[in-house]
Design a protein around this motif. Structure first.
Motif, mmCIF file in Angstrom:
data_model
loop_
_atom_site.group_PDB
_atom_site.id
_atom_site.type_symbol
_atom_site.label_atom_id
_atom_site.label_comp_id
_atom_site.label_asym_id
_atom_site.label_seq_id
_atom_site.Cartn_x
_atom_site.Cartn_y
_atom_site.Cartn_z
ATOM 1 N N GLN A 90 16.514 -4.544 9.484
ATOM 2 C CA GLN A 90 15.463 -5.511 9.201
ATOM 3 C C GLN A 90 14.320 -4.841 8.455
ATOM 4 O O GLN A 90 14.179 -3.625 8.491
ATOM 5 C CB GLN A 90 14.940 -6.134 10.492
ATOM 6 C CG GLN A 90 14.292 -5.147 11.432
ATOM 7 C CD GLN A 90 13.808 -5.820 12.712
ATOM 8 O OE1 GLN A 90 13.643 -7.028 12.762
ATOM 9 N NE2 GLN A 90 13.576 -5.035 13.737
ATOM 10 N N LEU A 91 13.541 -5.667 7.778
ATOM 11 C CA LEU A 91 12.345 -5.175 7.102
ATOM 12 C C LEU A 91 11.149 -5.466 8.004
ATOM 13 O O LEU A 91 10.981 -6.583 8.482
ATOM 14 C CB LEU A 91 12.155 -5.868 5.751
ATOM 15 C CG LEU A 91 10.987 -5.340 4.931
ATOM 16 C CD1 LEU A 91 11.320 -3.975 4.355
ATOM 17 C CD2 LEU A 91 10.626 -6.300 3.823
ATOM 18 N N GLN A 92 10.359 -4.446 8.245
ATOM 19 C CA GLN A 92 9.188 -4.589 9.090
ATOM 20 C C GLN A 92 7.932 -4.415 8.245
ATOM 21 O O GLN A 92 7.987 -3.861 7.151
ATOM 22 C CB GLN A 92 9.221 -3.535 10.190
ATOM 23 C CG GLN A 92 10.458 -3.613 11.059
ATOM 24 C CD GLN A 92 10.490 -2.486 12.052
ATOM 25 O OE1 GLN A 92 9.575 -2.331 12.836
ATOM 26 N NE2 GLN A 92 11.542 -1.690 12.008
ATOM 27 N N THR A 93 6.807 -4.856 8.775
ATOM 28 C CA THR A 93 5.528 -4.682 8.110
ATOM 29 C C THR A 93 4.533 -4.110 9.109
ATOM 30 O O THR A 93 4.782 -4.089 10.311
ATOM 31 C CB THR A 93 4.989 -6.025 7.561
ATOM 32 O OG1 THR A 93 4.838 -6.943 8.646
ATOM 33 C CG2 THR A 93 5.912 -6.599 6.515
ATOM 34 N N ARG A 100 -1.538 -6.620 5.104
ATOM 35 C CA ARG A 100 -0.227 -6.341 5.700
ATOM 36 C C ARG A 100 0.662 -5.652 4.658
ATOM 37 O O ARG A 100 0.839 -6.159 3.555
ATOM 38 C CB ARG A 100 0.424 -7.627 6.182
ATOM 39 C CG ARG A 100 1.747 -7.402 6.906
ATOM 40 C CD ARG A 100 2.299 -8.687 7.468
ATOM 41 N NE ARG A 100 1.443 -9.234 8.503
ATOM 42 C CZ ARG A 100 1.538 -8.908 9.790
ATOM 43 N NH1 ARG A 100 2.436 -8.044 10.194
ATOM 44 N NH2 ARG A 100 0.730 -9.459 10.664
ATOM 45 N N LEU A 101 1.229 -4.495 5.040
ATOM 46 C CA LEU A 101 2.006 -3.643 4.135
ATOM 47 C C LEU A 101 3.486 -3.652 4.498
ATOM 48 O O LEU A 101 3.847 -3.537 5.673
ATOM 49 C CB LEU A 101 1.488 -2.198 4.214
ATOM 50 C CG LEU A 101 2.305 -1.132 3.483
ATOM 51 C CD1 LEU A 101 2.148 -1.278 1.969
ATOM 52 C CD2 LEU A 101 1.878 0.254 3.932
ATOM 53 N N ALA A 102 4.335 -3.758 3.473
ATOM 54 C CA ALA A 102 5.776 -3.527 3.604
ATOM 55 C C ALA A 102 6.117 -2.309 2.758
ATOM 56 O O ALA A 102 5.588 -2.138 1.659
ATOM 57 C CB ALA A 102 6.580 -4.733 3.121
ATOM 58 N N ASN A 122 4.825 -12.026 5.768
ATOM 59 C CA ASN A 122 3.441 -12.167 5.299
ATOM 60 C C ASN A 122 2.878 -10.885 4.687
ATOM 61 O O ASN A 122 1.672 -10.632 4.759
ATOM 62 C CB ASN A 122 2.516 -12.664 6.414
ATOM 63 C CG ASN A 122 2.851 -14.063 6.839
ATOM 64 O OD1 ASN A 122 3.124 -14.911 6.002
ATOM 65 N ND2 ASN A 122 2.840 -14.313 8.136
ATOM 66 N N ALA A 123 3.737 -10.077 4.076
ATOM 67 C CA ALA A 123 3.267 -8.859 3.411
ATOM 68 C C ALA A 123 2.398 -9.240 2.215
ATOM 69 O O ALA A 123 2.764 -10.096 1.411
ATOM 70 C CB ALA A 123 4.434 -8.003 2.963
ATOM 71 N N GLU A 124 1.252 -8.597 2.120
ATOM 72 C CA GLU A 124 0.358 -8.797 0.983
ATOM 73 C C GLU A 124 0.467 -7.640 0.004
ATOM 74 O O GLU A 124 0.075 -7.748 -1.148
ATOM 75 C CB GLU A 124 -1.085 -8.899 1.481
ATOM 76 C CG GLU A 124 -1.275 -10.076 2.423
ATOM 77 C CD GLU A 124 -2.581 -10.003 3.162
ATOM 78 O OE1 GLU A 124 -3.419 -10.882 2.909
ATOM 79 O OE2 GLU A 124 -2.769 -9.085 3.976
ATOM 80 N N ILE A 125 0.995 -6.507 0.495
ATOM 81 C CA ILE A 125 1.135 -5.296 -0.300
ATOM 82 C C ILE A 125 2.538 -4.760 -0.087
ATOM 83 O O ILE A 125 3.016 -4.705 1.047
ATOM 84 C CB ILE A 125 0.126 -4.213 0.147
ATOM 85 C CG1 ILE A 125 -1.296 -4.775 0.174
ATOM 86 C CG2 ILE A 125 0.230 -2.972 -0.728
ATOM 87 C CD1 ILE A 125 -2.171 -4.128 1.202
ATOM 88 N N VAL A 126 3.190 -4.357 -1.171
ATOM 89 C CA VAL A 126 4.497 -3.707 -1.080
ATOM 90 C C VAL A 126 4.377 -2.356 -1.767
ATOM 91 O O VAL A 126 3.939 -2.277 -2.909
ATOM 92 C CB VAL A 126 5.603 -4.551 -1.746
ATOM 93 C CG1 VAL A 126 6.919 -3.799 -1.767
ATOM 94 C CG2 VAL A 126 5.761 -5.892 -1.043
ATOM 95 N N ALA A 127 4.739 -1.296 -1.052
ATOM 96 C CA ALA A 127 4.736 0.050 -1.628
ATOM 97 C C ALA A 127 6.178 0.517 -1.758
ATOM 98 O O ALA A 127 6.973 0.365 -0.827
ATOM 99 C CB ALA A 127 3.941 1.006 -0.755
#
Length: 136
Positions: A90-93, A100-102, A122-127
């Motif tokens: 699963q993908l967590q944040t 909220r970061l993923a 609800n990720a607002e940022i993806v790195a």
């Protein structure tokens, strides 16, 4: 769910030694960096993202001055890193002061569904820590 900052200062660094003393709140580094302790020593009130090899898993990590505070295993099989046999399911944040970061690892970034999963969380940022194949 709270809304994050309207803007976020981000730095992208090619090497740990290049981590700037800056007001950037998030620093994205290349993948598979071994010396995360060195990274945490260079941080103040900001965060850094990279990935590490943890046994047979490719793991994205969020690092603060206190060390690793969040982990995300690569989800999809990888041709680039064929040593990976331990995948996440699963993908967590993580909620940070600015949103909220993923963290999306390796070849997971090639699959649109990974970003859809981040949006569902609800990720607002993806790195995406990665190693550039060409010279900078």
């Amino acid at each position: 769910y709270k809304q994050g900052a309207k803007s976020l200062k981000v730095a992208v660094c090619q090497k740990v030694s290049n981590i700037p003393k800056t007001d950037a709140k998030l620093i994205v580094l290349p993948e598979l960096i071994d010396n995360y302790e060195e990274i945490s020593k260079r941080l103040t009130d900001n965060y850094a993202v990279t990935s590490i090899r943890e046994n047979d898993a490719h793991v994205g990590v969020l690092i603060s001055r206190d060390g690793i505070i969040f982990k995300q295993k690569q989800i999809h099989k990888s041709n680039q890193h064929n040593w990976i046999t331990d995948f996440g399911d699963q993908l967590q944040t993580i909620e940070l002061p600015f949103g909220r970061l993923a963290i999306i690892i390796g070849e997971d970034s090639r699959y649109p569904e990974t970003f859809r999963l981040a949006a569902y969380q609800n990720a607002e940022i993806v790195a995406i820590p990665f190693t550039v194949g060409e010279r900078w």
